[in-house]
Design a protein around this motif. Structure first.
Motif, PDB file in Angstrom:
ATOM      1  N   ALA A 179       0.838  -1.200   0.000  1.00  0.00           N
ATOM      2  CA  ALA A 179       0.000   0.000   0.000  1.00  0.00           C
ATOM      3  C   ALA A 179       0.877   1.255   0.000  1.00  0.00           C
ATOM      4  O   ALA A 179       0.559   2.246  -0.659  1.00  0.00           O
ATOM      5  N   GLN A 181       3.760   1.586  -1.379  1.00  0.00           N
ATOM      6  CA  GLN A 181       4.241   1.768  -2.756  1.00  0.00           C
ATOM      7  C   GLN A 181       3.164   2.409  -3.619  1.00  0.00           C
ATOM      8  O   GLN A 181       3.463   3.241  -4.473  1.00  0.00           O
ATOM      9  N   LEU A 182       1.927   2.018  -3.375  1.00  0.00           N
ATOM     10  CA  LEU A 182       0.822   2.585  -4.163  1.00  0.00           C
ATOM     11  C   LEU A 182       0.620   4.070  -3.860  1.00  0.00           C
ATOM     12  O   LEU A 182      -0.094   4.761  -4.577  1.00  0.00           O
ATOM     13  N   MET A 183       1.215   4.557  -2.770  1.00  0.00           N
ATOM     14  CA  MET A 183       1.155   5.991  -2.467  1.00  0.00           C
ATOM     15  C   MET A 183       2.291   6.728  -3.177  1.00  0.00           C
ATOM     16  O   MET A 183       2.367   7.945  -3.124  1.00  0.00           O
TER      17      MET A 183
END
Lengths: 294, 244
Positions: A179, A181-183
């Motif tokens: 998660a 990384q998804l930011m």
């Protein structure tokens, strides 16, 4: 009563060193999800660097401490990048064994460079001692420095992880790497920063430890490393305040145990208390139980 | 924009024949599709059809063994997940995956990680306007929110990066019917505001009712595609996913 106070203060001082080391363990564990068993040996390297800087280069203590921090920070980043990063998606056991390997590598390199002859560590901060109760209670300046350093580090770290963007990103990575990384958070860089901070703290701990127990040899970091790891588990691994409380309690238990129960059994008492705590609180004092995804 | 399928100039995302493996398991067996600007495209299919795997591959969390993915005509296979966010692709992952030990506001700040610091407060205000419940709870630890609030936070967090394409993975999962409708209303509002959305859903009925186009996945392959209304009316889909 005065002697109890003295033991207590010595315990807090030793515990402060454990706490500073434990912070390194716990931060790396929280963010990289690995036990960096080489952490104890980074302490030893830090102490040697400070020693050389003071003895051979004649640098003042503060410059030597900064030099040790600088070298250890660089070393932490290099160890992470060379030894652990390639194993990011490898089984945990492989990473653990690598960490043990790094630990031996550091110890043997130190043996090669500085030999096994113990060095006598000079005092880094000698402005005399604080006396109370008509001189019966003596607290050395090193003891006070250690406790103060611990408090300052604690406040600095709490502020860093609570207020800054990088610090918050570290917490995000520790909670959910994917998660994060998804930011847009660069996980590798975040782990690198964590190692850098942990290793800089290890350098400080090394100097403080050797100021209190001034024998320095290549294995100096092992036992405090293991005890600080214990302290981190005791307080709840992954938790910054947990490392602090765990370290302090461990130091106090060790000194009081040695003073009042048995000098020989001091370490055994420490680990016995750890086992008892873990029986009742398997995640440690401040640890959160792991929520298994079902 | 009448016939979006042919308007390749407006193609935002193009997935070409990707194959994804989990170890030796061949999870995605050559999927191709595209998403054009201002569309809502939905991928529907049963559990294990490969919908989430597809989204995780686009977002860079998984690497395809072969095939290519283009975002704004730039190849993005091999670009790490965190770099892809900077290009304007945001994903709201399955199971929400908000940071449970951080506050609502900190979660939103993390969502805006790729943006300049001075733009963050205004974006947070935008999210609060869309989700007033989050504003009431801005200082609360995210783990204490209800399921619906957590979903809103996850969507708000994804919006914080001002994405050109928003990918939503099962936003209705585990929510009460009233909340599902609320979430779908919000998706439609976002769409009306100009957003492009790639929606993965098991709730085929709801997804098809708001989407412009749809792709139906079955065990790693696309078995049907077309206008969402047509897919909704087709007998196979009715039988397989809508229980009619």
């Amino acid at each position: 009563m005065v002697s109890f106070l003295r033991f207590l203060i010595n315990g807090i001082s030793l515990g402060s060193v454990y706490a500073i080391i434990a912070l390194g363990y716990t931060m790396v564990y929280g963010i990289a999800k690995m036990l960096n068993f080489a952490h104890g040996d980074v302490i030893m390297v830090g102490a040697y660097i400070a020693y050389c800087s003071m003895q051979y280069l004649g640098m003042p203590a503060i410059v030597s401490v900064l030099a040790a921090m600088l070298v250890c920070t660089a070393m932490g980043i290099i160890i992470e990048g060379l030894a652990y990063r390639p194993l990011r998606s490898a089984p945990k056991l492989a990473v653990l064994i690598t960490a043990i390997g790094v630990s031996y590598f550091l110890q043997n390199s130190a043996l090669l460079i500085w030999s096994s002859n113990p060095k006598v560590f000079p005092s880094v901060f000698d402005v005399g001692a604080f006396r109370a109760f008509g001189g019966e209670l003596m607290i050395t300046s090193e003891t006070i420095l250690t406790i103060v350093a611990n408090i300052v580090i604690m406040i600095a770290l709490t502020t860093f992880t609570g207020k800054t963007k990088v610090g918050k990103a570290m917490r995000a990575v520790s909670e959910d790497r994917g998660a994060a990384q998804l930011m847009g958070i660069n996980v590798n860089r975040t782990i690198s920063i964590t190692f850098a901070i942990g290793s800089a703290l290890a350098a400080i701990a090394g100097v403080l430890l050797c100021s209190a127990y001034p024998t320095l040899q290549p294995t100096t970091g092992s036992m405090p490393g293991i005890k600080a790891f214990t302290a981190a588990v005791f307080g709840g691994i992954g938790s910054i305040p947990g490392a602090m409380i765990g370290g302090l309690m461990l130091g106090v238990i060790e000194i009081l145990g040695k003073a009042y129960i048995s000098t020989e059994l001091g370490d055994a008492i420490v680990f016995a208390v750890l086992i008892i705590v873990l029986l009742f609180k398997p995640a440690g004092l401040l640890g959160k139980p792991v929520n298994e995804k079902v | 924009m009448q016939n979006s399928m042919q308007e390749s100039a407006h193609s935002l995302l193009k997935v070409q024949d990707i194959h994804v493996y989990y170890g030796s398991i061949h999870a995605i067996k050559g999927i191709s599709f595209e998403v054009n600007e201002h569309e809502i495209v939905t991928l529907i299919g049963a559990n294990g059809a490969g919908k989430s795997t597809t989204l995780n591959t686009i977002s860079g969390l998984l690497k395809p063994r072969s095939g290519s993915i283009f975002f704004e005509n730039e190849p993005i296979v091999g670009v790490s997940a965190d770099k892809i966010v900077y290009r304007g692709l945001a994903m709201c992952p399955e199971g929400r995956r908000i940071f449970l030990n951080m506050t609502v506001e900190e979660n939103l700040e993390m969502g805006g990680y790729t943006r300049p610091k001075e733009e963050i407060p205004a974006s947070i205000e935008d999210v609060y306007q869309r989700f007033p419940r989050l504003k009431e709870r801005y200082h609360q630890i995210a783990g204490t929110l209800s399921g619906g609030e957590q979903q809103m936070l996850a969507m708000g967090r994804a919006l914080m990066s001002k994405p050109k394409l928003l990918m939503l993975d099962e936003p209705s999962m585990g929510l009460a019917p009233i909340l599902v409708e609320q979430i779908f209303d919000i998706i439609q509002e976002l769409h009306a505001g100009g957003a492009t959305i790639l929606l993965v859903e098991q709730n085929a009925q709801m997804a098809l009712s708001i989407a412009s186009r749809a792709y139906v996945l079955e065990t790693g392959r696309i078995v049907m595609s077309g206008d969402a209304k047509e897919v909704l009316e087709s007998d196979e889909v009715k039988k397989a996913y809508l229980g009619k």
